[in-house]
Design a protein around this motif. Structure first.
Motif, PDB file in Angstrom:
ATOM      1  N   ARG A   1     108.855  86.632  53.896  1.00 26.18           N
ATOM      2  CA  ARG A   1     107.662  85.843  53.625  1.00 26.18           C
ATOM      3  C   ARG A   1     108.071  84.393  53.390  1.00 26.18           C
ATOM      4  O   ARG A   1     109.137  84.123  52.833  1.00 26.18           O
TER       5      ARG A   1
ATOM      6  N   THR B   1     106.436  80.751  51.811  1.00 29.43           N
ATOM      7  CA  THR B   1     105.320  80.122  51.130  1.00 29.43           C
ATOM      8  C   THR B   1     105.529  78.618  51.108  1.00 29.43           C
ATOM      9  O   THR B   1     106.659  78.140  51.286  1.00 29.43           O
ATOM     10  N   ASN B   2     104.492  77.879  50.864  1.00 28.50           N
ATOM     11  CA  ASN B   2     104.585  76.426  50.802  1.00 28.50           C
ATOM     12  C   ASN B   2     104.620  75.920  49.361  1.00 28.50           C
ATOM     13  O   ASN B   2     104.240  74.804  49.093  1.00 28.50           O
ATOM     14  N   ASP B   3     105.104  76.757  48.454  1.00 37.27           N
ATOM     15  CA  ASP B   3     105.166  76.365  47.033  1.00 37.27           C
ATOM     16  C   ASP B   3     106.197  75.281  46.815  1.00 37.27           C
ATOM     17  O   ASP B   3     107.233  75.251  47.313  1.00 37.27           O
TER      18      ASP B   3
END
Length: 124
Positions: free
Chosen positions: A120, A122-124
């Motif tokens: 996965r 994410t753009n965190d």
């Protein structure tokens, strides 16, 4: 190749190889001799959802560029048919260049090479 060049530019890079052992696919390619490039291959030989991807990628890093890398590391090689280039000795030679080339660049930005899979993002 992307990681090597990014590291040369001082970028921080981590490489993830899905194989249990880093570079294991290199070792089995070309029957253990590593078919490392094909001088006759062009964008039309690649399938992609983005038809311009291969054109862009191959214009930035050509088979000739990889051949220069192989010669720079004095890896003996030969051409078989239709522009297919293979190591004379072993696919270990190409693995050494790619893996050690990346490790050497760690001083300039490459963090490490990790076995694993990306599940996965994410753009965190």
């Amino acid at each position: 190749m992307c990681a090597i060049h990014a590291g040369r530019r001082g970028r921080k890079v981590a490489v993830i190889d899905h194989a249990a052992k880093i570079g294991s696919k290199i070792l089995i390619s070309g029957g253990g001799r590593c078919n490392f490039t094909n001088t006759g291959a062009g964008p039309d030989n690649y399938v992609s959802n983005n038809p311009h991807f291969a054109k862009s990628a191959l214009s930035r890093y050509t088979p000739t560029d990889f051949i220069h890398l192989v010669k720079e590391h004095r890896i003996a090689h030969h051409e078989k048919k239709l522009g297919q280039l293979f190591c004379d000795r072993s696919a270990q030679d190409i693995k050494w260049v790619l893996v050690n080339g990346q490790v050497v660049l760690g001083k300039k930005g490459l963090s490490d090479i990790y076995p694993g899979r990306v599940l996965r993002r994410t753009n965190d």
